[in-house]
Design an enzyme around this catalytic site. Structure first.
Site, mmCIF file in Angstrom:
data_model
loop_
_atom_site.group_PDB
_atom_site.id
_atom_site.type_symbol
_atom_site.label_atom_id
_atom_site.label_comp_id
_atom_site.label_asym_id
_atom_site.label_seq_id
_atom_site.Cartn_x
_atom_site.Cartn_y
_atom_site.Cartn_z
ATOM 1 N N GLY A 174 -5.612 -2.492 5.470
ATOM 2 C CA GLY A 174 -6.513 -3.504 5.242
ATOM 3 C C GLY A 174 -7.582 -3.613 4.525
ATOM 4 O O GLY A 174 -8.672 -3.847 4.824
ATOM 5 N N LYS A 246 -4.213 -3.568 15.769
ATOM 6 C CA LYS A 246 -2.695 -4.377 16.610
ATOM 7 C C LYS A 246 -3.650 -4.321 17.979
ATOM 8 O O LYS A 246 -3.920 -2.950 18.507
ATOM 9 C CB LYS A 246 -1.660 -2.873 16.832
ATOM 10 C CG LYS A 246 -1.361 -3.630 15.045
ATOM 11 C CD LYS A 246 -0.339 -2.263 15.060
ATOM 12 C CE LYS A 246 0.040 -2.507 13.166
ATOM 13 N NZ LYS A 246 0.690 -0.926 12.819
ATOM 14 N N ARG A 301 3.748 8.246 9.002
ATOM 15 C CA ARG A 301 3.401 9.395 10.510
ATOM 16 C C ARG A 301 4.170 8.429 11.820
ATOM 17 O O ARG A 301 4.765 7.004 11.149
ATOM 18 C CB ARG A 301 2.088 8.587 10.380
ATOM 19 C CG ARG A 301 1.715 7.200 10.564
ATOM 20 C CD ARG A 301 0.556 6.961 10.965
ATOM 21 N NE ARG A 301 -0.650 5.263 11.606
ATOM 22 C CZ ARG A 301 -0.468 4.994 10.600
ATOM 23 N NH1 ARG A 301 -0.958 5.338 9.912
ATOM 24 N NH2 ARG A 301 -0.420 3.879 10.397
#
Ligand code: MV4
Length: 455
Positions: A174, A246, A301
C-alpha cells in the site's frame, strides 16, 4: 531400490531474528522439532516472553528497531557467538531484506526463507507482475513494465480506461500508490509519486494498473521445497483491514469457490516452481466486483495470519519452513494431499483504542486468555507485562476453528467474551462489533468494510 539421497541436514540451534508473538511462535515450532533456540532482544524487551522461552538470549541493542531488530551486524554477531545453524526472520523487520539473507548465507547461516535473488525479484513488484503474467496467472490490465514517460502513461491509461492506479515498483503493502481518475491529473500525480518513491525506496520506478474501487483482498498460502515441489494451502480472506493493517483474516474466503481455488492453485504451482521460489510464501490477489481474481504481489515471508491456514489444512507452516530449510522434501514433510476442512478466523488483538485506533502502550494489569475447543491464542503477553511504544501494537492473535463459518464465528464470540485485558485499550470491543454485523456474518464485505466501524 535406493532412495535418492538428498542433502538434508538437521539444525541443532536456530536464532530468531524477531520479537513478540512470532518469536514465541517460532520457538514453539523449534521445541516441537527438538531444536534449541536463541532469542535476540532490544533493551525494551528484556522482560518479553520470547527471551524467557528461548534456550539462550542475547541483547542486540537499544529499543529503536534500527539499532536492534534491524541491525544486521548485531544479529549476525549474536548468531556467531551462539553458534547457531540457521536464522528465522519471522515477519516484518529483516524478513524480506535480500541483503540480510545474503549476509546470513555468506556467514554460513541458513536463512529460513527464499533465496536472496528470489526475495529481490519479488520485491520488484512490476517484475513479479510481469513474471506471473508470462506464467499464465491472471493480472490486471496495466503497463507492460516500468513507465517510461508521462506520455506513455497517458496512452496506456486511455487504453485501459480510468480510474487507474500508479504503484511504486519498490513499494508494496500500500505504500507509494496514487489513484488517477482522469487524464488531466495523471502527469502531476505521476511526478509526485515518483519523487515520493525515490525518497522512500531509493527508486522512482512506477507502473500502472486498472484501479478496482471495492476489491476483496484474497491471498494464497504456499510451501515450496528446494527440489521444485510446490503445494498451495488454500487462501485467506483479508479484506477487513484499515490503512493497510489487517484486523481480521479467515480461511477459506467466503467469496472463493472450489473451481476458482483449483484454477488459481494450478497456475500458482507452475509459476512458483518456475520462479525458483522456496520455503513459505503468500501470493496476494484482488477480487473485483464480478468475482475475478487478479495477482498483485508476493510476500516472501511467513505472515501474521498464517494460523488460519494451519487450522484448515492441519499443517504446521512454521515447522514446515524449518524442515524445508533443512533440505527435506514436501512429500516427506506433508502427511498426504493438502485438503481444506472447516473454517478458521483470526482476530488481531492490538493495544489500541478500538474506536480511534490510537496506540495504547503500557502495563497489562489483568490478563485472562480464553481457551476451550476450537480456540488458539498466539501471544507474548502476560499479567504485568509492559507493551513498549516502539513496535507494532499486536498483543495477541485470537484464532478459532469450526466445522463451518458459523461455528467459527460463534466460537470467536465466545472467546472474545472470555478474553480479559486490563490496564490498556484493545481492539476486542471492535471485533465484537464486527462479529455481530449482519454483512460480516453473511460474508458480504470488501476492503471498504471497516470504514463503517471507525469513529
Ligand atoms: C490496488 C487497489 C485497487 N486497484 N490495485 C493496497 C495494498 C497493496 N498490496 C495493493 N493495494 C491495492 N491495490 C488496484 N489495481 C486497491 C488496493 C488497496 C487495498 C488492497 C488490499 C487491501 C486493502 C486495500 C486498501 C486500499 C487499497
Amino acid at each position: 531400490m535406493g532412495r535418492l539421497c538428498l542433502p538434508s541436514v538437521r539444525f541443532n540451534k536456530i536464532l530468531i531474528a524477531n520479537r513478540g508473538e512470532i518469536a514465541v511462535r517460532v520457538i514453539c515450532a523449534c521445541k516441537d522439532l527438538g531444536i534449541r533456540t536463541v532469542a535476540v532482544y532490544s533493551e525494551a524487551d528484556r522482560y518479553s516472553s520470547h527471551v524467557r522461552f528461548a534456550d539462550q538470549a542475547i541483547c542486540i541493542g537499544p529499543a529503536k528497531s534500527a539499532r536492534s531488530y534491524l541491525d544486521v551486524a548485531s544479529i549476525i554477531s549474536a548468531a556467531e557467538i551462539t553458534n547457531v545453524d540457521a536464522v528465522h526472520p519471522g515477519y516484518g523487520f529483516l524478513s524480506e531484506n535480500a541483503g540480510f539473507a545474503e549476509v546470513c548465507e555468506t556467514s554460513g547461516l541458513k536463512f529460513i526463507g527464499p533465496r536472496p535473488e528470489v526475495i529481490r525479484l519479488m520485491g520488484i513488484k512490476e517484475r513479479a507482475r510481469a513474471f506471473m503474467r508470462e506464467m499464465g496467472v491472471p493480472v490486471l490490465p496495466g503497463s507492460p513494465g516500468v513507465l517510461k514517460s508521462p506520455e506513455e502513461a497517458l496512452e496506456l491509461a486511455a487504453e485501459i480506461g480510468y480510474p487507474v492506479i500508479l504503484k511504486a515498483s519498490a513499494g508494496g503493502g500500500g505504500r507509494g500508490m496514487r489513484i488517477v481518475n482522469q487524464p488531466s491529473e495523471l502527469p502531476s500525480l505521476l511526478a509526485q509519486a515518483q519523487q515520493e518513491a525515490s525518497a522512500a525506496f531509493g527508486s522512482g520506478d512506477m507502473y500502472l494498473e486498472k484501479f478496482i474501487g471495492a476489491p476483496r483482498h484474497i491471498e494464497f498460502q504456499l510451501l515450496a521445497d528446494e527440489y521444485g515441489n510446490v503445494e498451495i494451502l488454500g487462501e485467506r480472506e483479508c479484506s477487513i483491514q484499515r490503512r493497510h493493517q489487517k484486523l481480521l483474516e479467515e480461511s477459506p474466503s467466503p467469496a472463493v469457490n472450489d473451481r476458482q481455488r483449483a484454477e488459481i492453485s494450478t497456475a500458482l504451482r507452475k509459476a512458483i516452481a518456475a520462479s525458483g521460489y522456496t520455503n513459505a510464501g503468500t501470493v496476494e490477489f484482488l477480487m473485483d466486483e464480478t468475482g475475478k481474481l487478479y495477482f498483485i504481489e508476493v510476500n516472501a515471508r511467513v505472515q501474521v495470519e498464517h494460523p488460519v491456514s494451519e487450522f484448515v489444512t492441519g499443517i504446521d507452516i512454521v515447522k514446515s519452513q524449518i524442515r524445508i530449510a533443512q533440505g527435506e522434501t514436501l512429500p516427506e514433510i506433508l502427511p498426504g494431499p493438502v485438503t481444506l476442512r472447516g473454517h478458521s478466523i483470526e482476530c488481531r488483538i492490538n493495544a489500541e483504542n478500538p474506536d480511534t485506533f490510537v496506540p495504547s502502550p503500557g502495563r497489562i494489569t489483568g490478563f485472562h486468555l480464553p481457551g476451550g475447543i476450537g480456540v488458539r491464542v498466539d501471544t507474548w503477553a502476560y499479567t504485568d507485562c509492559v507493551i513498549p511504544p516502539y513496535y507494532d501494537s499486536l498483543v495477541a492473535k485470537l484464532v478459532t476453528y469450526g466445522s463451518d463459518r458459523g461455528e467459527a464465528i460463534r466460537r470467536m464470540q465466545r472467546a472474545l467474551s472470555m478474553f480479559i485485558v486490563e490496564g490498556i485499550h484493545t481492539s476486542i470491543p471492535m471485533h465484537q462489533r464486527i462479529m455481530a454485523d449482519p454483512d460480516f456474518q453473511a460474508g458480504n464485505f470488501d476492503t471498504n468494510f471497516i470504514k463503517r466501524f471507525a469513529k
